[in-house]
Design a protein around this motif. Structure first.
Motif, PDB file in Angstrom:
ATOM      1  N   VAL A 196       4.589   2.886  -1.419  1.00 18.47           N
ATOM      2  CA  VAL A 196       4.782   3.124   0.014  1.00 18.47           C
ATOM      3  C   VAL A 196       6.208   3.614   0.237  1.00 18.47           C
ATOM      4  O   VAL A 196       7.160   2.990  -0.216  1.00 18.47           O
ATOM      5  CB  VAL A 196       4.526   1.844   0.833  1.00 18.47           C
ATOM      6  N   VAL A 197       6.340   4.739   0.913  1.00 24.13           N
ATOM      7  CA  VAL A 197       7.645   5.336   1.194  1.00 24.13           C
ATOM      8  C   VAL A 197       7.932   5.186   2.687  1.00 24.13           C
ATOM      9  O   VAL A 197       7.100   5.593   3.518  1.00 24.13           O
ATOM     10  CB  VAL A 197       7.673   6.828   0.792  1.00 24.13           C
ATOM     11  N   PRO A 198       9.082   4.607   3.062  1.00 21.69           N
ATOM     12  CA  PRO A 198       9.386   4.419   4.489  1.00 21.69           C
ATOM     13  C   PRO A 198       9.369   5.713   5.296  1.00 21.69           C
ATOM     14  O   PRO A 198       8.911   5.735   6.434  1.00 21.69           O
ATOM     15  CB  PRO A 198      10.791   3.787   4.465  1.00 21.69           C
ATOM     16  N   ASN A 199       9.874   6.792   4.698  1.00 24.22           N
ATOM     17  CA  ASN A 199       9.923   8.077   5.401  1.00 24.22           C
ATOM     18  C   ASN A 199       9.287   9.150   4.525  1.00 24.22           C
ATOM     19  O   ASN A 199       9.980   9.822   3.753  1.00 24.22           O
ATOM     20  CB  ASN A 199      11.367   8.461   5.738  1.00 24.22           C
ATOM     21  N   PRO A 200       7.960   9.330   4.598  1.00 17.57           N
ATOM     22  CA  PRO A 200       7.309  10.334   3.747  1.00 17.57           C
ATOM     23  C   PRO A 200       7.830  11.753   3.949  1.00 17.57           C
ATOM     24  O   PRO A 200       7.816  12.553   3.018  1.00 17.57           O
ATOM     25  CB  PRO A 200       5.825  10.220   4.153  1.00 17.57           C
ATOM     26  N   GLU A 201       8.308  12.062   5.179  1.00 15.21           N
ATOM     27  CA  GLU A 201       8.821  13.413   5.419  1.00 15.21           C
ATOM     28  C   GLU A 201      10.105  13.669   4.637  1.00 15.21           C
ATOM     29  O   GLU A 201      10.525  14.822   4.491  1.00 15.21           O
ATOM     30  CB  GLU A 201       9.075  13.624   6.913  1.00 15.21           C
ATOM     31  N   GLY A 202      10.737  12.607   4.132  1.00 16.63           N
ATOM     32  CA  GLY A 202      11.927  12.774   3.317  1.00 16.63           C
ATOM     33  C   GLY A 202      11.626  13.113   1.874  1.00 16.63           C
ATOM     34  O   GLY A 202      12.550  13.407   1.103  1.00 16.63           O
ATOM     35  N   LEU A 203      10.348  13.089   1.477  1.00 17.92           N
ATOM     36  CA  LEU A 203       9.981  13.477   0.119  1.00 17.92           C
ATOM     37  C   LEU A 203      10.137  14.983  -0.051  1.00 17.92           C
ATOM     38  O   LEU A 203       9.881  15.760   0.873  1.00 17.92           O
ATOM     39  CB  LEU A 203       8.534  13.071  -0.179  1.00 17.92           C
ATOM     40  N   GLU A 204      10.553  15.391  -1.231  1.00 18.79           N
ATOM     41  CA  GLU A 204      10.756  16.808  -1.530  1.00 18.79           C
ATOM     42  C   GLU A 204       9.636  17.307  -2.432  1.00 18.79           C
ATOM     43  O   GLU A 204       9.324  16.692  -3.455  1.00 18.79           O
ATOM     44  CB  GLU A 204      12.108  17.009  -2.219  1.00 18.79           C
ATOM     45  N   LYS A 205       9.001  18.407  -2.042  1.00 16.16           N
ATOM     46  CA  LYS A 205       7.936  18.983  -2.852  1.00 16.16           C
ATOM     47  C   LYS A 205       8.504  19.509  -4.163  1.00 16.16           C
ATOM     48  O   LYS A 205       9.469  20.270  -4.171  1.00 16.16           O
ATOM     49  CB  LYS A 205       7.236  20.095  -2.086  1.00 16.16           C
ATOM     50  N   ALA A 206       7.876  19.092  -5.267  1.00 18.33           N
ATOM     51  CA  ALA A 206       8.355  19.481  -6.588  1.00 18.33           C
ATOM     52  C   ALA A 206       7.387  20.409  -7.301  1.00 18.33           C
ATOM     53  O   ALA A 206       7.587  20.739  -8.475  1.00 18.33           O
ATOM     54  CB  ALA A 206       8.598  18.231  -7.448  1.00 18.33           C
ATOM     55  N   GLY A 207       6.341  20.865  -6.621  1.00 21.49           N
ATOM     56  CA  GLY A 207       5.345  21.720  -7.252  1.00 21.49           C
ATOM     57  C   GLY A 207       4.334  20.895  -8.033  1.00 21.49           C
ATOM     58  O   GLY A 207       4.584  19.745  -8.402  1.00 21.49           O
ATOM     59  N   GLY A 208       3.177  21.485  -8.292  1.00 24.10           N
ATOM     60  CA  GLY A 208       2.152  20.779  -9.035  1.00 24.10           C
ATOM     61  C   GLY A 208       1.595  19.576  -8.303  1.00 24.10           C
ATOM     62  O   GLY A 208       1.217  18.582  -8.938  1.00 24.10           O
ATOM     63  N   ASN A 209       1.546  19.628  -6.979  1.00 21.46           N
ATOM     64  CA  ASN A 209       1.064  18.521  -6.135  1.00 21.46           C
ATOM     65  C   ASN A 209       1.943  17.284  -6.244  1.00 21.46           C
ATOM     66  O   ASN A 209       1.496  16.162  -5.945  1.00 21.46           O
ATOM     67  CB  ASN A 209      -0.385  18.140  -6.491  1.00 21.46           C
ATOM     68  N   LEU A 210       3.199  17.442  -6.656  1.00 26.61           N
ATOM     69  CA  LEU A 210       4.094  16.303  -6.852  1.00 26.61           C
ATOM     70  C   LEU A 210       5.184  16.290  -5.789  1.00 26.61           C
ATOM     71  O   LEU A 210       5.568  17.336  -5.251  1.00 26.61           O
ATOM     72  CB  LEU A 210       4.743  16.375  -8.238  1.00 26.61           C
ATOM     73  N   TYR A 211       5.691  15.073  -5.533  1.00 26.65           N
ATOM     74  CA  TYR A 211       6.815  14.885  -4.633  1.00 26.65           C
ATOM     75  C   TYR A 211       7.938  14.172  -5.373  1.00 26.65           C
ATOM     76  O   TYR A 211       7.689  13.260  -6.166  1.00 26.65           O
ATOM     77  CB  TYR A 211       6.424  14.046  -3.409  1.00 26.65           C
ATOM     78  N   ARG A 212       9.144  14.609  -5.102  1.00 22.62           N
ATOM     79  CA  ARG A 212      10.341  13.942  -5.631  1.00 22.62           C
ATOM     80  C   ARG A 212      10.940  13.103  -4.502  1.00 22.62           C
ATOM     81  O   ARG A 212      10.986  13.537  -3.355  1.00 22.62           O
ATOM     82  CB  ARG A 212      11.342  14.982  -6.125  1.00 22.62           C
TER      83      ARG A 212
END
Length: 274
Positions: free
Chosen positions: A182-198
């Motif tokens: 669970v991430v407190p702020n999902p919009e703060g995740l960075e797209k890393a390609g390949g359906n992944l988030y950093r």
């Protein structure tokens, strides 16, 4: 030079970015677990030609006179809304019915910096019995290790992520539980390609040192349940995207007309010397 010309240029750049984002959304309309993005604009600092004056007993007040100088990109938001469910009946296809993310890593003994998050649950069992994604990254358990299914075992995945394995002798083991983060702020995740988030700097709270893979207590409820045999599809709505595309296209054309009109005005100024 006319201020309107530079305002038109800024508008064209902004709508070009909007079209780029819309194009990416439409291209990923069938991408598993994809989350659409949107562009938000903000105005550029205005030039004040006359300041405001306060009212007095003898004279009323006057508002400031300001001339806008164009537009810029305010934000590019990722909309973490749930996508539709697609039933596949494949036992290694998993969907999270909630706000959680799967955790995957390049190595089985992953550490914080090597962990990525994803909503795409199209997993597979490799030749060594490891549960991996389509790129061979290990799906992590709540202990931060890889999930391994011994050869010859039948297995099932429960709604809480517990992997139940039964060997040839009928012995049952439930040692592995798929991690849900669970991430407190999902919009703060960075797209890393390949359906992944950093995990970006603004995704976690100031006191969070590493990802919590256990999702216990209230986090377990927020993470949601796992549904085996289903995949979460893209949350892109083509109706909204094509409507926004029309708006962006007309906005781009209108701003180009501003530049054309400004050029015609400058041409008239140059012709005054005749």
């Amino acid at each position: 030079m006319l201020r309107s010309m530079y305002s038109g240029v800024s508008g064209m750049k902004g709508f070009q970015t909007k079209l780029d984002v819309i194009g990416n959304n439409i291209a990923n309309v069938n991408t598993t677990g994809f989350k659409s993005s949107r562009v938000m604009f903000k105005d550029i600092l205005s030039q004040t030609s006359a300041g405001a004056t306060a009212p007095t007993d003898e004279r009323g007040g006057a508002n400031a006179k300001q001339i806008g100088l164009g537009v810029s990109i305010g934000s590019i938001d990722t909309l973490h809304l749930a996508g539709s469910a697609m039933t596949t009946n494949n036992p290694t296809d998993l969907r999270i019915d909630g706000n959680g993310f799967f955790a995957v890593a390049l190595t089985a003994d992953a550490e914080g910096g090597n962990i990525f998050l994803t909503r795409a649950g199209d997993f597979h069992v490799d030749g060594a019995g490891n549960l991996v994604n389509s790129d061979g990254m290990f799906v992590l358990n709540t202990g931060g290790g890889a999930i391994t299914v011994p050869q010859g075992s039948s297995f099932s995945i429960g709604s809480d992520g517990v992997v139940t394995m039964r060997d040839a002798e009928g012995e049952v083991t439930t040692d592995n539980q798929i991690a849900r983060v669970v991430v407190p702020n999902p919009e703060g995740l960075e797209k890393a390609g390949g359906n992944l988030y950093r995990v970006g700097q603004n995704a976690m709270g100031p006191d969070a040192e590493e990802l919590d893979l256990t999702a216990e207590g209230e986090l377990n409820v927020a993470a949601g349940s796992i549904v085996a045999g289903q995949l979460e599809m893209s949350n892109v709505d083509l109706t909204d995207q094509f409507t926004e595309m029309i708006t962006a296209q007309r906005g781009f054309q209108a701003n180009s007309r501003i530049i054309t009109t400004s050029d015609e005005v400058l041409q008239e100024v140059v012709n005054l010397k005749r």
